[in-house]
Design a protein around this motif. Sequence first.
Motif, PDB file in Angstrom:
ATOM      1  N   GLU A  79      -6.567  17.862 -54.450  1.00 27.71           N
ATOM      2  CA  GLU A  79      -7.671  17.242 -55.441  1.00 27.71           C
ATOM      3  C   GLU A  79      -9.100  16.766 -54.900  1.00 27.71           C
ATOM      4  O   GLU A  79      -9.432  17.375 -56.007  1.00 27.71           O
ATOM      5  N   LYS A  80      -8.660  16.254 -53.965  1.00 24.84           N
ATOM      6  CA  LYS A  80      -9.537  15.480 -54.649  1.00 24.84           C
ATOM      7  C   LYS A  80     -11.080  16.537 -53.310  1.00 24.84           C
ATOM      8  O   LYS A  80     -12.520  16.718 -53.731  1.00 24.84           O
ATOM      9  N   THR A  81     -10.308  17.453 -52.531  1.00 27.96           N
ATOM     10  CA  THR A  81     -11.828  17.624 -51.907  1.00 27.96           C
ATOM     11  C   THR A  81     -12.370  19.103 -52.966  1.00 27.96           C
ATOM     12  O   THR A  81     -13.264  19.159 -52.825  1.00 27.96           O
ATOM     13  N   MET A  82     -11.303  19.421 -53.567  1.00 28.30           N
ATOM     14  CA  MET A  82     -11.950  20.200 -54.452  1.00 28.30           C
ATOM     15  C   MET A  82     -12.482  19.798 -55.715  1.00 28.30           C
ATOM     16  O   MET A  82     -13.817  19.759 -56.288  1.00 28.30           O
ATOM     17  N   ASN A  83     -13.215  18.568 -56.333  1.00 29.07           N
ATOM     18  CA  ASN A  83     -13.337  17.388 -57.439  1.00 29.07           C
ATOM     19  C   ASN A  83     -14.742  17.529 -56.206  1.00 29.07           C
ATOM     20  O   ASN A  83     -15.778  17.671 -57.391  1.00 29.07           O
ATOM     21  N   ILE A  84     -15.044  16.817 -55.133  1.00 28.72           N
ATOM     22  CA  ILE A  84     -16.215  17.000 -54.322  1.00 28.72           C
ATOM     23  C   ILE A  84     -16.694  17.914 -54.030  1.00 28.72           C
ATOM     24  O   ILE A  84     -18.026  17.960 -54.420  1.00 28.72           O
ATOM     25  N   CYS A  85     -16.600  18.909 -53.728  1.00 23.76           N
ATOM     26  CA  CYS A  85     -16.681  20.396 -53.604  1.00 23.76           C
ATOM     27  C   CYS A  85     -17.548  20.518 -54.971  1.00 23.76           C
ATOM     28  O   CYS A  85     -18.317  21.654 -54.432  1.00 23.76           O
ATOM     29  N   GLN A  86     -16.713  19.996 -56.097  1.00 19.48           N
ATOM     30  CA  GLN A  86     -17.471  21.238 -56.936  1.00 19.48           C
ATOM     31  C   GLN A  86     -18.918  20.108 -56.965  1.00 19.48           C
ATOM     32  O   GLN A  86     -19.064  20.278 -57.892  1.00 19.48           O
ATOM     33  N   GLY A  87     -18.523  19.147 -57.032  1.00 17.81           N
ATOM     34  CA  GLY A  87     -19.812  18.399 -57.296  1.00 17.81           C
ATOM     35  C   GLY A  87     -21.104  18.359 -56.385  1.00 17.81           C
ATOM     36  O   GLY A  87     -21.997  18.149 -56.576  1.00 17.81           O
ATOM     37  N   ILE A  88     -20.911  19.053 -55.447  1.00 18.48           N
ATOM     38  CA  ILE A  88     -21.457  18.704 -54.217  1.00 18.48           C
ATOM     39  C   ILE A  88     -22.324  20.623 -55.062  1.00 18.48           C
ATOM     40  O   ILE A  88     -23.561  20.690 -54.965  1.00 18.48           O
ATOM     41  N   SER A  89     -21.483  21.234 -55.220  1.00 13.74           N
ATOM     42  CA  SER A  89     -22.017  22.489 -55.879  1.00 13.74           C
ATOM     43  C   SER A  89     -23.302  22.597 -56.757  1.00 13.74           C
ATOM     44  O   SER A  89     -24.101  23.303 -57.085  1.00 13.74           O
ATOM     45  N   THR A  90     -22.671  21.861 -57.836  1.00 13.87           N
ATOM     46  CA  THR A  90     -23.550  20.875 -58.638  1.00 13.87           C
ATOM     47  C   THR A  90     -24.509  20.791 -58.433  1.00 13.87           C
ATOM     48  O   THR A  90     -25.924  20.697 -59.253  1.00 13.87           O
TER      49      THR A  90
END
Length: 108
Positions: free
Chosen positions: A41-52
């Motif tokens: 879950e943390k990985t998904m959230n961080i990756c989505q934030g980086i992508s944004t």
Amino acid sequence: MSAPKKPADQTVEQVEPKAIYQRFTFLHDAIQHNTEAMFAEKTMNICQGISTCIDLIHSSETDRDNGTPPILGANAIDRLLRFVVASADMLAIDAEKCIHRVDKEGKP
């Protein structure tokens, strides 16, 4: 009439009610404390934030190249890039810890 007194050694344990506010999570109740699920879950959230962040930076640079006023100024872009680097570094450290833990436990 007075109420009957309870002996001192008989205490009633009261269960604290569950708070109304609960932190948002994508995880189902059954896996909220599962280490692997929490890392995913943390990985998904961080990756989505980086992508944004990268999308905003790219959009600003494209606007600047086209002569359109960019969404972000140079200082905001610099802060976002530092945030992206720090987030990626934090995720890499957490992933390394996860790998060491799995290696130590001998899980396939």
